[in-house]
Design a protein around this motif. Sequence first.
Motif, PDB file in Angstrom:
ATOM      1  N   GLU A  39       5.351  -0.681 -18.311  1.00 21.01           N
ATOM      2  CA  GLU A  39       6.745  -1.141 -18.360  1.00 21.01           C
ATOM      3  C   GLU A  39       6.866  -2.557 -17.790  1.00 21.01           C
ATOM      4  O   GLU A  39       7.481  -3.440 -18.384  1.00 21.01           O
ATOM      5  CB  GLU A  39       7.588  -0.159 -17.537  1.00 21.01           C
ATOM      6  CG  GLU A  39       9.072  -0.268 -17.708  1.00 21.01           C
ATOM      7  CD  GLU A  39       9.523   0.046 -19.130  1.00 21.01           C
ATOM      8  OE1 GLU A  39      10.357  -0.715 -19.613  1.00 21.01           O
ATOM      9  OE2 GLU A  39       9.011   1.012 -19.742  1.00 21.01           O
ATOM     10  N   ASN A  41       4.472  -4.765 -17.381  1.00 18.96           N
ATOM     11  CA  ASN A  41       3.696  -5.739 -18.165  1.00 18.96           C
ATOM     12  C   ASN A  41       4.506  -6.320 -19.317  1.00 18.96           C
ATOM     13  O   ASN A  41       4.252  -7.442 -19.762  1.00 18.96           O
ATOM     14  CB  ASN A  41       2.411  -5.104 -18.697  1.00 18.96           C
ATOM     15  CG  ASN A  41       1.326  -5.051 -17.627  1.00 18.96           C
ATOM     16  OD1 ASN A  41       1.418  -5.750 -16.605  1.00 18.96           O
ATOM     17  ND2 ASN A  41       0.316  -4.232 -17.837  1.00 18.96           N
ATOM     18  N   LEU A  42       5.489  -5.529 -19.806  1.00 19.69           N
ATOM     19  CA  LEU A  42       6.327  -6.030 -20.911  1.00 19.69           C
ATOM     20  C   LEU A  42       7.125  -7.263 -20.486  1.00 19.69           C
ATOM     21  O   LEU A  42       7.566  -8.045 -21.317  1.00 19.69           O
ATOM     22  CB  LEU A  42       7.314  -4.948 -21.371  1.00 19.69           C
ATOM     23  CG  LEU A  42       6.744  -3.743 -22.111  1.00 19.69           C
ATOM     24  CD1 LEU A  42       7.840  -2.715 -22.380  1.00 19.69           C
ATOM     25  CD2 LEU A  42       6.108  -4.173 -23.423  1.00 19.69           C
ATOM     26  N   GLN A  43       7.310  -7.424 -19.167  1.00 21.69           N
ATOM     27  CA  GLN A  43       8.100  -8.565 -18.679  1.00 21.69           C
ATOM     28  C   GLN A  43       7.220  -9.735 -18.252  1.00 21.69           C
ATOM     29  O   GLN A  43       7.717 -10.838 -18.048  1.00 21.69           O
ATOM     30  CB  GLN A  43       8.929  -8.151 -17.450  1.00 21.69           C
ATOM     31  CG  GLN A  43       9.864  -6.999 -17.680  1.00 21.69           C
ATOM     32  CD  GLN A  43      10.266  -6.337 -16.373  1.00 21.69           C
ATOM     33  OE1 GLN A  43       9.913  -6.802 -15.297  1.00 21.69           O
ATOM     34  NE2 GLN A  43      10.990  -5.243 -16.477  1.00 21.69           N
ATOM     35  N   LEU A  44       5.930  -9.474 -18.076  1.00 20.35           N
ATOM     36  CA  LEU A  44       5.059 -10.503 -17.492  1.00 20.35           C
ATOM     37  C   LEU A  44       4.310 -11.302 -18.554  1.00 20.35           C
ATOM     38  O   LEU A  44       3.967 -10.759 -19.615  1.00 20.35           O
ATOM     39  CB  LEU A  44       4.024  -9.842 -16.571  1.00 20.35           C
ATOM     40  CG  LEU A  44       4.566  -9.104 -15.346  1.00 20.35           C
ATOM     41  CD1 LEU A  44       3.444  -8.338 -14.649  1.00 20.35           C
ATOM     42  CD2 LEU A  44       5.205 -10.098 -14.373  1.00 20.35           C
ATOM     43  N   PRO A  45       4.010 -12.576 -18.275  1.00 26.93           N
ATOM     44  CA  PRO A  45       3.136 -13.328 -19.184  1.00 26.93           C
ATOM     45  C   PRO A  45       1.770 -12.633 -19.251  1.00 26.93           C
ATOM     46  O   PRO A  45       1.355 -11.993 -18.276  1.00 26.93           O
ATOM     47  CB  PRO A  45       2.999 -14.698 -18.502  1.00 26.93           C
ATOM     48  CG  PRO A  45       4.076 -14.759 -17.492  1.00 26.93           C
ATOM     49  CD  PRO A  45       4.440 -13.366 -17.118  1.00 26.93           C
ATOM     50  N   HIS A  56      -0.697  -9.894 -16.554  1.00 24.00           N
ATOM     51  CA  HIS A  56      -0.623  -8.443 -16.775  1.00 24.00           C
ATOM     52  C   HIS A  56      -1.460  -7.688 -15.747  1.00 24.00           C
ATOM     53  O   HIS A  56      -2.573  -8.099 -15.400  1.00 24.00           O
ATOM     54  CB  HIS A  56      -1.106  -8.086 -18.192  1.00 24.00           C
ATOM     55  CG  HIS A  56      -0.034  -8.239 -19.212  1.00 24.00           C
ATOM     56  ND1 HIS A  56      -0.155  -7.770 -20.494  1.00 24.00           N
ATOM     57  CD2 HIS A  56       1.196  -8.805 -19.133  1.00 24.00           C
ATOM     58  CE1 HIS A  56       0.951  -8.048 -21.170  1.00 24.00           C
ATOM     59  NE2 HIS A  56       1.770  -8.693 -20.362  1.00 24.00           N
ATOM     60  N   LEU A  95       9.572 -10.426  -7.213  1.00 24.12           N
ATOM     61  CA  LEU A  95      10.393  -9.819  -8.255  1.00 24.12           C
ATOM     62  C   LEU A  95       9.569  -8.801  -9.058  1.00 24.12           C
ATOM     63  O   LEU A  95      10.066  -7.713  -9.397  1.00 24.12           O
ATOM     64  CB  LEU A  95      10.935 -10.914  -9.185  1.00 24.12           C
ATOM     65  CG  LEU A  95      11.961 -10.455 -10.218  1.00 24.12           C
ATOM     66  CD1 LEU A  95      13.210  -9.911  -9.555  1.00 24.12           C
ATOM     67  CD2 LEU A  95      12.317 -11.598 -11.160  1.00 24.12           C
ATOM     68  N   ILE A 111       9.345  -5.662  -7.081  1.00 26.63           N
ATOM     69  CA  ILE A 111      10.612  -4.900  -7.146  1.00 26.63           C
ATOM     70  C   ILE A 111      10.664  -4.110  -8.455  1.00 26.63           C
ATOM     71  O   ILE A 111      10.970  -2.916  -8.475  1.00 26.63           O
ATOM     72  CB  ILE A 111      11.826  -5.862  -7.060  1.00 26.63           C
ATOM     73  CG1 ILE A 111      11.944  -6.437  -5.656  1.00 26.63           C
ATOM     74  CG2 ILE A 111      13.114  -5.163  -7.477  1.00 26.63           C
ATOM     75  CD1 ILE A 111      12.883  -7.624  -5.543  1.00 26.63           C
ATOM     76  N   ASN A 112      10.336  -4.789  -9.551  1.00 29.08           N
ATOM     77  CA  ASN A 112      10.377  -4.113 -10.852  1.00 29.08           C
ATOM     78  C   ASN A 112       9.404  -2.948 -10.897  1.00 29.08           C
ATOM     79  O   ASN A 112       9.712  -1.885 -11.441  1.00 29.08           O
ATOM     80  CB  ASN A 112      10.058  -5.109 -11.972  1.00 29.08           C
ATOM     81  CG  ASN A 112      11.263  -5.962 -12.325  1.00 29.08           C
ATOM     82  OD1 ASN A 112      12.363  -5.443 -12.512  1.00 29.08           O
ATOM     83  ND2 ASN A 112      11.071  -7.263 -12.401  1.00 29.08           N
ATOM     84  N   VAL A 138      10.771   0.012  -8.713  1.00 33.26           N
ATOM     85  CA  VAL A 138      11.877   0.731  -9.357  1.00 33.26           C
ATOM     86  C   VAL A 138      11.352   1.522 -10.557  1.00 33.26           C
ATOM     87  O   VAL A 138      11.744   2.675 -10.782  1.00 33.26           O
ATOM     88  CB  VAL A 138      13.001  -0.257  -9.761  1.00 33.26           C
ATOM     89  CG1 VAL A 138      14.074   0.455 -10.581  1.00 33.26           C
ATOM     90  CG2 VAL A 138      13.610  -0.880  -8.520  1.00 33.26           C
ATOM     91  N   GLU A 177       9.550   4.621  -9.255  1.00 33.08           N
ATOM     92  CA  GLU A 177      10.514   5.631  -8.785  1.00 33.08           C
ATOM     93  C   GLU A 177      11.111   6.399  -9.969  1.00 33.08           C
ATOM     94  O   GLU A 177      11.260   7.624  -9.921  1.00 33.08           O
ATOM     95  CB  GLU A 177      11.628   4.965  -7.969  1.00 33.08           C
ATOM     96  CG  GLU A 177      11.163   4.527  -6.591  1.00 33.08           C
ATOM     97  CD  GLU A 177      12.290   3.923  -5.738  1.00 33.08           C
ATOM     98  OE1 GLU A 177      12.003   3.581  -4.587  1.00 33.08           O
ATOM     99  OE2 GLU A 177      13.426   3.783  -6.234  1.00 33.08           O
ATOM    100  N   GLN A 178      11.436   5.648 -11.030  1.00 31.83           N
ATOM    101  CA  GLN A 178      12.019   6.302 -12.222  1.00 31.83           C
ATOM    102  C   GLN A 178      11.024   7.248 -12.869  1.00 31.83           C
ATOM    103  O   GLN A 178      11.344   8.376 -13.239  1.00 31.83           O
ATOM    104  CB  GLN A 178      12.451   5.255 -13.242  1.00 31.83           C
ATOM    105  CG  GLN A 178      13.856   4.728 -12.978  1.00 31.83           C
ATOM    106  CD  GLN A 178      14.282   3.645 -13.959  1.00 31.83           C
ATOM    107  OE1 GLN A 178      13.522   3.268 -14.842  1.00 31.83           O
ATOM    108  NE2 GLN A 178      15.486   3.141 -13.782  1.00 31.83           N
ATOM    109  N   LEU A 188      10.698   4.306  -2.349  1.00 31.03           N
ATOM    110  CA  LEU A 188       9.493   3.598  -1.915  1.00 31.03           C
ATOM    111  C   LEU A 188       9.827   2.449  -0.966  1.00 31.03           C
ATOM    112  O   LEU A 188       8.966   1.988  -0.229  1.00 31.03           O
ATOM    113  CB  LEU A 188       8.727   3.061  -3.125  1.00 31.03           C
ATOM    114  CG  LEU A 188       8.095   4.140  -4.016  1.00 31.03           C
ATOM    115  CD1 LEU A 188       7.486   3.518  -5.256  1.00 31.03           C
ATOM    116  CD2 LEU A 188       7.033   4.905  -3.252  1.00 31.03           C
ATOM    117  N   VAL A 189      11.051   1.963  -1.036  1.00 33.78           N
ATOM    118  CA  VAL A 189      11.425   0.878  -0.131  1.00 33.78           C
ATOM    119  C   VAL A 189      12.630   1.310   0.675  1.00 33.78           C
ATOM    120  O   VAL A 189      13.718   1.459   0.138  1.00 33.78           O
ATOM    121  CB  VAL A 189      11.781  -0.407  -0.922  1.00 33.78           C
ATOM    122  CG1 VAL A 189      12.220  -1.499   0.030  1.00 33.78           C
ATOM    123  CG2 VAL A 189      10.585  -0.877  -1.712  1.00 33.78           C
TER     124      VAL A 189
END
Lengths: 99, 562
Positions: free
Chosen positions: A17, A19-23, A27, A46, A49-50, A53, A56-57, A69-70
Motif C-alpha cells: 500500500e 509503495n504505491l505512494q513512493l518513488p 520502495h 510521512l 506515518i502512512n 496507519v 493498523e488497518q 502503534l503510536v
Amino acid sequence: MTKNSKLIQAIFSAIDEVNLQLPKEQHLEKSIETGLVDTSGKLDSLGLINLIVAIEQKIEEEFEVAITLVDGSHNNSPFRTVGTLADYISLLLEEKSNA
Amino acid sequence: MPKRNFRSFLISDFTINNFAGYLNNDNDFPPVSSTIAPFGQVISVLIDKNLECWNSDPDFAVIWTQPESVIESFNHILNYKRVSIDEIIKEVDEYSSILMNIQDKVNIAFVPTWVLPSYHRGFGVLDMKNRIGIANILMRMNLRLSDNLDKASNIYLLNTQKWIEIAGSKAFNPKLWYLGKIAFGNEVFKEAVKDIKSALRGFTGRSIKLIILDLDDTLWGGIVGDLGWQNIKLGGHDPIGEAYVDFQKALKSLTNRGILLGIVSKNEESVALDAINKHPEMVLGLEDIAGWKINWHDKAQNIVDLVSDLNLGLQSVIFIDDNPVERARVRETLPEVFVPEWPEDKMLYKRSLISLRCFDTPSISNEDFKRTKMYVSERQRRSSRSQVGSLDEWLNTLKMKVKIEELNETNLQRTCQLLNKTNQMNLSTRRMTESELVGWVKQAGCKLWTFRVSDKFGDSGLTGIISLEVENKKGKIVDFVLSCRVMGRKIEETMLYQVIQYAQFKQLDEIYAKYIPTPKNKPCLEFWNRSGFIYTEKDSSFIWKVKKDYALPTCIQIDRKE
C-alpha cells in the motif's frame, strides 16, 4: 496460515500500500530485514506515518483487533525493521488476547 | 498540451504528498510528475506568481482546500455560531477571485469541491435547514464557487463527494490527520487520481467516441437466432428483462453526449435487425446506431472494418461483450481498443456502463448532441454513394454547403474541441486550450477560419479548421484539421481555396505547410501529396505560389461569414 505468518502478510500488504505512494527507488522490500527508520531505512516521517496507519488497518481487517502503534509511550525502537515491528505487534496482539 | 510527462502543481492547505505519490505512480496515460507548493500557503501561492515554487512551469494545477481553512466564517458555522449567509458568500466570492488568478498560469486547473468528514453530523436533523444547517451552507458555498469559476474555461470543479462515497469508511482517518495533517484517507486520493487522469485523457483527445456492442446476452437476453425475436429476454415484468431495458436506456443517453453506438455481433444480419426493428421493448433503434457488422466473421476484424467505415481510430473505441472469450480475443488482437471486464450479472450492466471513466471531455458542444444523427446521415450518404457512378458525380448530388467563419465566441468551444480531438486529418496535431487559442489568434499575422459543412442529408456541423501565420510575404499553414466525418468530400480543397484567396487578397508570395507525422495522421499526408501543392525536400514543405489560383471544387457552395 499461522498467526505469525498472517501477521507478516498483513505487514507486507501494508508495505504494498505504501509503495504505491513512493518513488520506485524508495520502495520498501517485503522482507523482515527491511530497515524502516534506522540508518538503512528508506522511510521519511510521512512514509512511516502512512506505514503505521496502513498496518493498523490491515491488522484490524485480518485479526479483528484494533491496535495502536503510536501512542507516545515508547520511542522509535519497534520501528527499526519490519522484523522488530512484527515482534512488537505480536506482543500487542498477545496483550489484547490476554486482556 | 505536452508530449512529455504532464507537470502538475499541487496547492493545498493539508499534506498532499500521498495524493502526489499516487498521481506520479499511476500507470494509466498520461504520465504525471508533481510538484507540491509550500505547505499551508494557498492564498500567497495563488496570488504571487513570482514565487519560486511556480518555476516548475506546470501544465495543470490542483488546488485542494478545506472549507474551514479558506473561508473563515465557515469556521464560525462549524462552532455552531450564527453567521449570515451573505457574509459567507462574500468570502467565497473573494476566494474565487483569487482562484481565478490561476487561469493564466496553467492550461488546466482542478479544484475539488469542499467537503466535511462524513462522520460530522452538523446540526443533525437541522443540517439541511435552509441557511442554518452546516451541510446546507456548504452546498451553497460549493454552488457559489461553481458559478464563479464558470467564468474561467480552464478551471474545473471536481466532485469530491463522489470520491468520499466510493472510499466509504476509509474516506477519513483522524489518525492520518493528527499524525501527518493528511485530510483524507488514501482511498479518496486514489479516486481523485482516476478522475484527473480521465480528464487529462479527454483533454488530449483520448476519450472514447464509439461503443461497439455485442447483441445476444449483451443488449438482450438469449440467442435471437435460436429463440426468435419474440422470445428474447427484454423488458416485461422480469428483473433481468428490466435490467436489459435499463442498460439500453443508459446507452441511448450516452448518444446525447456525442458518444456513438455500433454493433458487432455473430448473427444472421436479417434476424438481428428484425429483433431491433420489431421487438416492442427495444429502446435502441437503428436511428441510434452509427454502423454495424452483423455476420459470422471474426469480431476483431469486424471492429476494424466498422471503425474504418466510421473514419475513427481504434483508440477511440470501447468494446462491450458478455462473452469473456470474445473479449480476450479483441483485447489480444486490438490492444488499442478498450475492452473492460464485464459482469456476468445482467443487473450490473447499467452500473458498469455509467461508472466507466473513459468518456470525459473538456466540453460538450452542439455537435456532440447531434453526432449520432450526423453518422446516421452519413450511413444514408454512403448508401446513396453506391447508387451513383464516379465520386465527383456523387459529390455533385450532395448539394454541399460550406460556411466559413473566423474564430469567435460562439465557435470557440467547438473549434478547440476539434483541434484537440482530431488525429487523422491533422497537419501539426497542435493541442491548445481555449485561452491559448484565443491568445494565438490575437497575435499579429495569425488567422484562423472554421468550416461548417452541410448537405441534403443533414448538417455535419463545424468540422474543419485552417490557420495561417504570415511573415514576410509568406504564409505558413499552422493547423489543417478536418473531422473524419467529412474527409474525402473536397472540404480539404475548399479549406486550401480559402487560404489562397486570403493570401491573394493580402498579396503574399507563397503559402507553405509542414507536415508533422504522428502515428495517426498519415491520411493527412496522403491528402497533401495529392493537394496540388509542390513538395520541396529542401524545406520539407508543401508550397503553393500565390499568383496561381487554387480552384474551388465544383460540388461546393460557399457561405462566407467574416
